[in-house]
Design a protein around this motif. Structure first.
Motif, PDB file in Angstrom:
ATOM      1  N   LEU A  78      37.993  41.437  40.277  1.00 44.87           N
ATOM      2  CA  LEU A  78      37.124  42.073  41.272  1.00 44.87           C
ATOM      3  C   LEU A  78      35.737  42.290  40.670  1.00 44.87           C
ATOM      4  N   THR A 134      35.296  40.269  47.812  1.00 44.58           N
ATOM      5  CA  THR A 134      34.901  41.098  48.948  1.00 44.58           C
ATOM      6  C   THR A 134      34.176  40.262  50.003  1.00 44.58           C
ATOM      7  N   ALA A 170      36.873  38.623  51.993  1.00 42.43           N
ATOM      8  CA  ALA A 170      37.471  39.588  52.921  1.00 42.43           C
ATOM      9  C   ALA A 170      36.567  39.812  54.131  1.00 42.43           C
ATOM     10  N   LEU A 222      45.264  38.503  48.513  1.00 41.01           N
ATOM     11  CA  LEU A 222      44.412  38.545  47.332  1.00 41.01           C
ATOM     12  C   LEU A 222      45.186  39.079  46.129  1.00 41.01           C
ATOM     13  N   ALA A 263      44.107  40.617  42.775  1.00 41.34           N
ATOM     14  CA  ALA A 263      42.791  41.059  42.294  1.00 41.34           C
ATOM     15  C   ALA A 263      42.851  42.124  41.195  1.00 41.34           C
ATOM     16  N   LEU A 296      44.026  48.269  42.084  1.00 43.32           N
ATOM     17  CA  LEU A 296      43.974  48.808  43.442  1.00 43.32           C
ATOM     18  C   LEU A 296      43.140  50.076  43.552  1.00 43.32           C
ATOM     19  N   LEU A 345      35.946  46.755  48.991  1.00 43.57           N
ATOM     20  CA  LEU A 345      37.055  46.049  49.635  1.00 43.57           C
ATOM     21  C   LEU A 345      37.798  46.969  50.610  1.00 43.57           C
ATOM     22  N   TYR A 346      38.038  48.212  50.206  1.00 40.97           N
ATOM     23  CA  TYR A 346      38.669  49.167  51.126  1.00 40.97           C
ATOM     24  C   TYR A 346      37.800  49.388  52.364  1.00 40.97           C
ATOM     25  N   ILE A 381      46.272  41.762  55.859  1.00 46.13           N
ATOM     26  CA  ILE A 381      45.844  41.544  54.484  1.00 46.13           C
ATOM     27  C   ILE A 381      46.848  42.149  53.509  1.00 46.13           C
ATOM     28  N   ARG A 382      47.057  41.454  52.401  1.00 49.74           N
ATOM     29  CA  ARG A 382      47.839  41.971  51.270  1.00 49.74           C
ATOM     30  C   ARG A 382      46.947  41.880  50.040  1.00 49.74           C
ATOM     31  N   TRP A 383      46.880  42.988  49.326  1.00 43.38           N
ATOM     32  CA  TRP A 383      46.046  43.068  48.112  1.00 43.38           C
ATOM     33  C   TRP A 383      46.961  43.453  46.971  1.00 43.38           C
TER      34      TRP A 383
END
Length: 306
Positions: A77, A84, A87, A104, A106, A109, A126-127, A139-141
């Motif tokens: 990140l 980002t 996203a 992603l 990355a 978290l 990103l959040y 989305i899955r991070w």
């Protein structure tokens, strides 16, 4: 005339370099079709991690429809890696959201998990993007550090799901993740800025994207998806071409062979220059008088007559 001679002198002293591109470790990263080399347990864990595992320590986001085609990327990140940006591109395209899930990998978290200011800012960003475009359920991070073997299987599980890999960096020195994705069989979209230009044969085995132009990039990805829908074999065709491209040019074996070849070449000339210095000087002197000096005279005469 003096300036021309000076310029030629300057150019003549620049060293020449041989560049050997990195290779991908094919014992770890290999095509998803090599089922005999894949351990079933190793396939189950990445699949669960990518699509269904509910563990807030490792994963953010629960997918509404895990069966959608995965739009996948894996990087740190950092601002330059531009996850980002990917996203945000996904958030601005309702059509992409209808066809794909964004997945992603990355690293982290939570802001408190890092001491790196830039990474912390990208986490917060990103959040914010997820909330701004209401990407919940799409989305899955994954905030995990993967071993090499697990990383290789992650790519192959994405390929099993006929996913695509997007490398959206604002600049990439070379792009090893691109090779890793391609050799496992994932059709790949990568930045046109930097090293990927050496790897890509645009539209043949891979696709350029301009990461600063979200609309153009989304259109390119959607065009690919449309071709896949109209021709079920298209995904496999691009997948196979990407695999062939890496095996023909970018494996670890090819990389080491080129390095050893260059090492032997330079070793020979170093030996020659030490042991046969007089012979070498005579050879260079012959080149000068027979080729370079007459050519220089001809160029100077041509310039003087203008």
């Amino acid at each position: 005339m003096h300036q021309i001679g000076k310029a030629r002198t300057v150019l003549s002293i620049f060293p020449k370099f041989n560049v050997v591109p990195p290779g991908v470790n094919e014992s770890v990263y290999f095509p998803y079709t090599r089922i005999e080399d894949r351990v079933q347990g190793d396939r189950d864990r990445p699949g669960e991690l990518l699509f269904t595992l509910e563990d807030p320590e490792q994963v953010f986001g629960k997918l509404d429809d895990p069966q959608k085609r995965p739009l996948f990327s894996m990087a740190r990140l950092d601002r330059i890696k531009n996850l980002t940006g990917l996203a945000e591109l996904f958030g601005k395209s309702q059509e992409l959201q209808e066809k794909c899930n964004l997945i992603l990998v990355a690293g982290k978290l939570r802001v408190e998990e890092t001491e790196d200011y830039e990474e912390a800012e990208e986490i917060k960003k990103l959040y914010a993007i997820i909330d701004q475009y209401n990407l919940h359920g799409k989305i899955r991070w994954l905030g995990v550090r993967l071993s090499k073997s697990l990383s290789g299987e992650i790519y192959r599980v994405i390929a099993d799901a006929q996913g695509i890999f997007v490398q959206p960096a604002l600049f990439e020195a070379f792009g090893l993740t691109i090779l890793e994705a391609m050799i496992t069989g994932i059709p790949t979209f990568g930045t046109q800025f930097g090293g990927p230009l050496e790897i890509i044969q645009d539209g043949v085995n891979w696709f350029y994207i301009n990461p600063t132009n979200n609309q153009e990039t989304a259109k390119k990805i959607l065009d690919f998806l449309s071709k896949c829908e109209h021709n079920p074999n298209y995904w496999y065709e691009i997948s196979t071409r990407g695999i062939d491209r890496v095996y023909s040019t970018y494996t670890w074996k090819i990389h080491t062979t080129k390095l050893l070849t260059l090492a032997r070449t330079y070793g020979f000339w170093n030996y020659s220059s030490k042991e046969n210095r007089e012979d070498m000087l005579r050879y260079i002197e012959s080149l000068f008088y027979l080729i370079y000096k007459p050519r220089a005279k001809a160029l100077l005469a041509e310039h003087a007559n203008r």
